[in-house]
Motif scaffolding. Sequence first.
Motif, short mmCIF file in Angstrom:
data_model
loop_
_atom_site.label_atom_id
_atom_site.label_comp_id
_atom_site.label_asym_id
_atom_site.label_seq_id
_atom_site.Cartn_x
_atom_site.Cartn_y
_atom_site.Cartn_z
N HIS A 226 -41.40 -24.60 26.34
CA HIS A 226 -41.91 -25.74 25.59
C HIS A 226 -43.01 -25.24 24.65
O HIS A 226 -44.06 -24.77 25.11
CB HIS A 226 -42.47 -26.80 26.58
N ASP A 230 -46.98 -32.30 25.10
CA ASP A 230 -46.61 -33.70 24.88
C ASP A 230 -47.73 -34.58 25.41
O ASP A 230 -48.18 -34.44 26.55
CB ASP A 230 -45.31 -34.01 25.64
N HIS A 274 -41.74 -36.58 16.87
CA HIS A 274 -41.26 -37.82 17.49
C HIS A 274 -41.98 -39.06 16.97
O HIS A 274 -42.11 -40.07 17.66
CB HIS A 274 -41.39 -37.76 19.04
N HIS A 305 -44.30 -40.59 22.91
CA HIS A 305 -45.27 -39.49 23.02
C HIS A 305 -45.32 -38.74 21.70
O HIS A 305 -44.44 -38.92 20.83
CB HIS A 305 -44.91 -38.55 24.18
N HIS A 307 -45.45 -34.83 20.28
CA HIS A 307 -45.38 -33.41 20.61
C HIS A 307 -46.31 -32.72 19.60
O HIS A 307 -46.10 -32.78 18.40
CB HIS A 307 -43.95 -32.88 20.48
ZN LIG Z 1 -42.66 -31.56 23.32
#
Ligand SMILES: [Zn+2]
Length: 330
Positions: A226, A230, A274, A305, A307
Amino acid sequence: MKKMRLKWLGTRLTFMVIADANSKVVRFRLPVWTFLAAGLGLSLLIYFTMSFYNGQIRTTDQKEKLEGELSTQNLKYTLTVSEKNETIEHLQNDLIRLSQQADEVKAKIAELKKLEDEMKSLTGGVAMDSSSSVVIASAAPGVGGESRSVTNADMDGLVHNMESDFANLGAEMTGLFGSLTQTKQLVVEAQHQLAITPTIWPVSSRLISSGFGTRVDPFTFLPSFHNGIDIAGKLNDPVWATADGKVVSVGWDSTGGNNIIIEHTSELRTRYMHLNKFSVSKGDIVKKGQQIGLMGSTGRSTGYHVHYGVIKNGVTIDPRPYLKASRKED
Ligand SMILES: [Zn+2]
């Protein structure tokens, strides 16, 4: 007529002197001119005596007058001298006060230097060499111990010290101005560095739903990497630029959904994914804390959320060290 008079002057007068009844009679004869001569002599004597006496009186008067004038002058001089002494005393006191003020100014300059050192250390600059700071000499001569009136030598010493004190103070102030100007530049540079370095959280939420690094992928349930963190929140929570910069990318892709990339320096970029909506366009110049979009769940996402990614020289790094502060208005 003339001969007659002269003859008359030659006339003799007989005088008889009888001491008492039984004593012998003394006779003598004197010509008239002797009386005239005696009268003239007596007159002259009286005249000269009077003249001399008058002269004496005048001399005494003048002497007294002179003495009076002298004592008046004397009094004037005494007054003048005492006035001068008073003036000198005032001047000496002024001088002592000035010298104390010089010491106070020295102390203030030392404080200023200390403050400046602190400012420099705040900006990450190198603190000044402390050996250059002023040593405060004790002021107020004659405190404690014996007390005596000041001498000319004392005052000369004080004046000499003050002259060098003020000369030093002038040099110190000039130095301080130069140094403060440098410090101001350091502060301006530090402010600029702070402005272009990501330091704030991109959203008001502090809920980290997924950290940076290896994790189990929420879609495939397989181990994966990742490349950001997040932070979960609510739909349409404002998303902020974490530093001053230029929006270099506003777009959509199947992974990041609506996402923005901001360039802060030639080597540092931040990425926000996002998003539900954009508040900026490509090419916009943004300030730290400025809203750039609204939180959503677009792209490869399981819930609302953002990122947040930090890219240094093209490599994604852990953003946690950059999450140091909250947005000012928070
Ligand atoms: Zn993420």
